[in-house]
Design a protein around this motif. Structure first.
Motif, PDB file in Angstrom:
ATOM      1  N   TYR A   7     -16.383 -74.035 -52.367  1.00  0.00           N
ATOM      2  CA  TYR A   7     -17.649 -74.548 -52.963  1.00  0.00           C
ATOM      3  C   TYR A   7     -17.610 -76.151 -52.890  1.00  0.00           C
ATOM      4  CZ  TYR A   7     -14.959 -74.927 -57.089  1.00  0.00           C
ATOM      5  OH  TYR A   7     -13.936 -75.240 -58.210  1.00  0.00           O
ATOM      6  N   ASP A   8     -18.861 -76.568 -52.925  1.00  0.00           N
ATOM      7  CA  ASP A   8     -19.091 -78.194 -53.038  1.00  0.00           C
ATOM      8  C   ASP A   8     -18.599 -78.759 -54.241  1.00  0.00           C
ATOM      9  OD1 ASP A   8     -19.693 -80.729 -52.867  1.00  0.00           O
ATOM     10  OD2 ASP A   8     -21.810 -80.266 -52.157  1.00  0.00           O
ATOM     11  N   ARG A  11     -20.514 -81.099 -56.510  1.00  0.00           N
ATOM     12  CA  ARG A  11     -21.826 -80.772 -57.345  1.00  0.00           C
ATOM     13  C   ARG A  11     -21.320 -80.007 -58.531  1.00  0.00           C
ATOM     14  NH1 ARG A  11     -25.793 -78.208 -54.054  1.00  0.00           N
ATOM     15  NH2 ARG A  11     -24.432 -78.127 -52.107  1.00  0.00           N
ATOM     16  N   ASP A 149     -29.153 -67.823 -57.531  1.00  0.00           N
ATOM     17  CA  ASP A 149     -29.715 -68.180 -56.227  1.00  0.00           C
ATOM     18  C   ASP A 149     -31.221 -67.943 -56.364  1.00  0.00           C
ATOM     19  OD1 ASP A 149     -27.677 -68.941 -54.925  1.00  0.00           O
ATOM     20  OD2 ASP A 149     -27.300 -67.481 -53.679  1.00  0.00           O
ATOM     21  N   ARG A 156     -37.777 -73.764 -56.806  1.00  0.00           N
ATOM     22  CA  ARG A 156     -37.875 -74.757 -55.603  1.00  0.00           C
ATOM     23  C   ARG A 156     -39.488 -74.322 -55.266  1.00  0.00           C
ATOM     24  NH1 ARG A 156     -34.490 -78.643 -56.607  1.00  0.00           N
ATOM     25  NH2 ARG A 156     -32.392 -78.481 -55.895  1.00  0.00           N
ATOM     26  N   THR A 179     -24.084 -73.416 -54.129  1.00  0.00           N
ATOM     27  CA  THR A 179     -24.023 -74.781 -53.669  1.00  0.00           C
ATOM     28  C   THR A 179     -24.246 -74.710 -52.051  1.00  0.00           C
ATOM     29  OG1 THR A 179     -21.679 -74.565 -53.478  1.00  0.00           O
ATOM     30  CG2 THR A 179     -22.491 -75.927 -55.362  1.00  0.00           C
ATOM     31  N   SER A 180     -23.764 -73.552 -51.308  1.00  0.00           N
ATOM     32  CA  SER A 180     -24.216 -73.456 -50.074  1.00  0.00           C
ATOM     33  C   SER A 180     -25.942 -72.946 -49.842  1.00  0.00           C
ATOM     34  CB  SER A 180     -23.357 -72.197 -49.239  1.00  0.00           C
ATOM     35  OG  SER A 180     -23.642 -71.085 -49.840  1.00  0.00           O
ATOM     36  N   ASP A 182     -28.353 -73.900 -51.939  1.00  0.00           N
ATOM     37  CA  ASP A 182     -29.386 -75.044 -52.342  1.00  0.00           C
ATOM     38  C   ASP A 182     -28.402 -76.187 -51.827  1.00  0.00           C
ATOM     39  OD1 ASP A 182     -32.252 -75.503 -54.079  1.00  0.00           O
ATOM     40  OD2 ASP A 182     -30.389 -76.808 -54.396  1.00  0.00           O
ATOM     41  N   PRO A 183     -29.202 -77.255 -51.365  1.00  0.00           N
ATOM     42  CA  PRO A 183     -28.453 -78.548 -50.937  1.00  0.00           C
ATOM     43  C   PRO A 183     -28.189 -79.466 -52.070  1.00  0.00           C
ATOM     44  CG  PRO A 183     -30.677 -78.427 -50.071  1.00  0.00           C
ATOM     45  CD  PRO A 183     -30.477 -77.021 -50.663  1.00  0.00           C
ATOM     46  N   ASP A 184     -29.165 -79.103 -53.241  1.00  0.00           N
ATOM     47  CA  ASP A 184     -29.271 -80.360 -54.195  1.00  0.00           C
ATOM     48  C   ASP A 184     -28.438 -79.821 -55.601  1.00  0.00           C
ATOM     49  OD1 ASP A 184     -30.030 -82.449 -52.536  1.00  0.00           O
ATOM     50  OD2 ASP A 184     -31.988 -81.334 -52.654  1.00  0.00           O
TER      51      ASP A 184
END
Ligand code: PRP
Ligand code: URA
Length: 217
Positions: A7-8, A11, A149, A156, A179-180, A182-184
């Motif tokens: 995961y990112d 963030r 999600d 959004r 995190t994949s 939604d980019p923010d």
């Protein structure tokens, strides 16, 4: 299904203060009853809210103390909405409102089908100016990430830009999914657990958060 999902991490904020870890250990125990469980979820939400609002901008405000006039700081006009994912997210709302009493509250009803694991939306009511608000989406558990999600995608679509997800326990699989997708979005969690079991429950986790909060075990 033990998870090594990537995961990112940039963030994801792990809120691992000693008091948070201490309270989370009590929360996890199967010996903790409904009353204490509910109190701990509320307290942990407040601590997590404190971290999730750390970057809120400040402005100067004149204050007259009993001694003299001075210039102090206050949060600069930030509008906030707390958005619990029903049911279990409700347990975190009062902790956030203890911290941000003027926040508005939106509700998103999601339940996870226990056979397919797919999230189902059954209710949505959010403040009309939600797009202008910082949204703190709250739910104690991030397992597959399906519910989060769906909630994030809904917000959004309503035009929300500043969106933060606050959970108490996360599986790496859920962090990767959110995190994949939604980019923010930024995620705050008090623990990152090992993974999911064959029923998509978090291991070691704390069981079914909604049932433990509302005593429906
Ligand atoms: C739980 C939890 C999350 C979701 C996490 O809710 O509160 O919303 O499961 O799982 P996921 O990441 O795999 O989607 P549940 O569906 O049990 O509903 P409840 O809050 O009404 O008990
Ligand atoms: N929902 C919960 O309440 N607990 C889990 O471990 C997974 C989903």
């Amino acid at each position: 299904m033990a998870g090594h999902a990537a995961y990112d991490a940039a963030r994801v904020t792990l809120v691992d203060h000693p008091m948070v870890q201490h309270k989370l250990s009590i929360l996890r125990s199967e010996d903790t009853g409904t009353k204490q469980f509910r109190e701990l979820v509320r307290e942990l939400a407040l601590f997590e809210g404190y971290e999730a609002t750390r970057d809120f901008p400040l402005e100067d405000v004149p204050v007259t103390t009993p001694i003299c006039e001075t210039v102090c700081k206050r949060v600069a006009g930030r509008k906030v909405a707390v958005v619990p994912i029903l049911r279990a997210g409700l347990g975190m709302v009062d902790g956030i409102l203890d911290l941000i009493p003027a926040a508005r509250v939106g509700h998103l009803g999601m339940y996870r089908d226990e056979v397919t694991r797919e999230p189902h939306e059954y209710y949505a009511k959010v403040p009309p100016d939600i797009a202008e608000r910082t949204c703190l989406v709250v739910d104690p558990m991030l397992a597959t990430g399906g519910s989060a999600d769906a909630a994030i995608a809904y917000l959004r679509r309503q035009g929300v830009r500043d969106l933060r997800l606050l959970v108490l326990v996360a599986a790496p699989e859920g962090l990767a999914a959110v995190t994949s997708a939604d980019p923010d979005v930024r995620i705050f969690t008090c623990a990152i657990d090992e993974g999911l079991n064959e029923n998509a429950y978090i291991v070691p986790g704390l069981g079914d958060a909604g049932d433990r909060i509302f005593g429906t075990l």
